[in-house]
Enzyme design. Structure first.
Site, short mmCIF file in Angstrom:
data_model
loop_
_atom_site.label_atom_id
_atom_site.label_comp_id
_atom_site.label_asym_id
_atom_site.label_seq_id
_atom_site.Cartn_x
_atom_site.Cartn_y
_atom_site.Cartn_z
CD GLU A 138 -5.47 -0.79 -48.23
OE1 GLU A 138 -6.22 -1.49 -47.72
OE2 GLU A 138 -4.46 -1.16 -48.62
CG ASP A 173 -7.97 -1.38 -44.84
OD1 ASP A 173 -7.06 -0.98 -43.86
OD2 ASP A 173 -8.56 -0.31 -45.30
N GLY A 182 7.94 -12.24 -62.34
CA GLY A 182 8.54 -13.44 -62.08
C GLY A 182 9.48 -13.77 -63.35
#
Ligand code: CAO
Length: 416
Positions: A140, A169, A248
């Site tokens: 991971e 994962d 954003g």
């Protein structure tokens, strides 16, 4: 047909998390997923981080529900024979072994295709084929570092940070599931199977695409206006860690609520959506900011954004995170309490929707798992307990045409 993937047989050669997350989802949707595990040991997660001695760990049970378990030593001639038979009558083989392991077992893509031209072979690897790191074994956090997540996560004055979300994962497993379903659809048309490969690095990067957006913006203009470093800090030539910034066009941050001094999760996430400025001012009792040129536009607010967050924190001082969200939701402000895992486990809405599911396991009794995050109008996803090691070995061998006598011999030789 009661479940959409009924009739699809999957040889599940996966282990740990990336592959099992993929095949578990396909099993929920009706595929017959046969988990192939080494006799005596099985998937390493059966015994990792155990909470009950001798009983399959939650790590395993939460990633392998709705599957059947076949123990098989695929390095013995008899084991290879069983696998060959399985390949001939299956639709998909999924694996996430270390690089080259399937080939070393004698099951190259060419050989599998010879045995079954309709077979879809789906693989997870750390890096993609031909990549200069293709030989590496990967877990991971390695993938999070290779895929751009770690360098862009955390706070600017701290080290690269990995996310708790399994971006390397389970996320890779979800990408693989999309690939498998696409290949199945293609096979419906052409009759041919194909190889589907997903790398963990690529899957992490796919979720970090806005950071690649930011790198190109940074290269062009030298700053990133939505990052906390702007306008008072400095930018280098690489995308910095953005802390809890919105990422954003809408500034946001994690804000303290009543009790934060003792409760590590007494916070909310607060977003300043441009067109919601007036409702925000009304909600926090700052009506005078609505028409004030110093605050009216996103650009005007930019250099005082942390002062604004500070004012909102003042307002939050006497409100719990739940009380705060109950007020803010009335003003249509995008926000959420920061929920602990304990709160999530007991959340009545998540229980009602089946996203948190209580499952019965033969040895451990009841446990909680994350159910299907995908909801269908015509499919009710039922989560069943994970199989015990080798629970379905005899049943599967019988279905492959082995006699009781042969099955007993295979047990004796420890092939299964
Ligand atoms: N019978 C006989 N042998 C078996 C077997 C079976 N049923 N199942 C597995 N094996 C063998 C493999 O053939 C392999 O043998 P060789 O290396 O001798 O050819 C051996 O077991 C080890 O397999 P592995 O390399 O997959 O296992 P590992 O524990 O050393 O590595 C991991 C684990 C995850 C690092 C590696 O599998 C990997 O990099 N996978 C791809 C990336 C990935 O999915 N990582 C995410 C895992 S979730 O965090």
């Amino acid at each position: 047909m009661s479940k959409p993937l009924e009739g699809i047989k999957i040889i599940d050669f996966t282990h740990v998390q990336a592959g099992p997350a993929c095949t578990q989802m396909l099993a929920w949707f009706g595929a017959d997923v046969i988990k192939v595990e080494r006799p005596g040991a099985g998937d390493v997660t059966r015994s990792q981080l155990r909470d009950i001695p001798g009983v399959d760990a939650l790590y395993f049970t939460m990633l392998n529900s709705n599957k059947r378990s076949l123990t098989l030593d695929t390095k013995t001639p008899e084991g290879k024979d069983i696998l060959t038979r399985l390949i001939k009558e299956s639709d998909v083989l999924v694996e996430n072994f270390g690089p080259g392991a399937l080939d070393r077992m004698g099951f190259t893509w060419e050989h599998i295709r010879e045995l079954n031209p309709g077979m879809i072979v789906a693989s997870v690897k750390g890096f993609s084929e031909g990549h200069h790191y293709e030989d590496l074994k990967v877990y991971e956090n390695v993938a999070q570092c290779a895929g751009g997540a770690a360098s862009t996560t955390g706070f600017d004055d701290g080290p690269p940070t990995v996310s708790a979300a399994a971006l390397g994962d389970s996320n890779t497993g979800m990408h693989l599931a999309i690939g498998i379903l696409t290949a199945l659809r293609s096979r419906d048309v052409t009759g041919r199977g194909q190889k589907v490969a997903v790398s963990m690095q690529d899957s992490v990067l796919n979720l970090c695409r806005v950071k690649l957006r930011d790198q190109q913006r940074l290269d062009r203009v030298g700053y990133l206006e939505e990052y906390p470093q702007y306008p008072h800090g400095k930018f280098s030539d690489v995308v910095p860690r953005g802390g809890n910034a919105g990422g954003g066009g809408q500034p946001g941050w994690v804000l303290k609520c009543k009790g934060w001094e003792t409760d590590p999760n007494a916070y909310i996430y607060f977003t300043i959506q441009g067109h919601a400025w007036a409702p925000i001012c009304r909600a926090i009792g700052k009506e005078e900011w609505i028409d004030d040129p110093a605050y009216m536009t996103a650009q005007a607010r930019q250099d005082k954004i942390f002062d604004i967050f500070g004012t909102i924190e003042e307002w939050l001082k006497d409100k719990t995170k739940f009380e705060a969200v109950d007020v803010l939701r009335k003003y249509d402000i995008p926000c959420s309490p920061v929920l602990s895992m304990k709160e999530i486990a007991n959340d009545p809405s998540l229980r009602a929707s089946g996203t948190i599911a209580e499952v019965e396991h033969k040895e451990r009794g009841k446990y909680l798992t994350v159910g299907s995050p995908i909801k269908f109008s015509d499919l009710k996803v039922e989560i069943k307990g994970s199989p015990l090691l080798g629970e379905h070995t005899d049943e599967i061998l019988e279905q492959l045409g082995y006699s009781q006598h042969q099955i007993a011999a295979l047990h004796e030789q420890r092939v299964v």
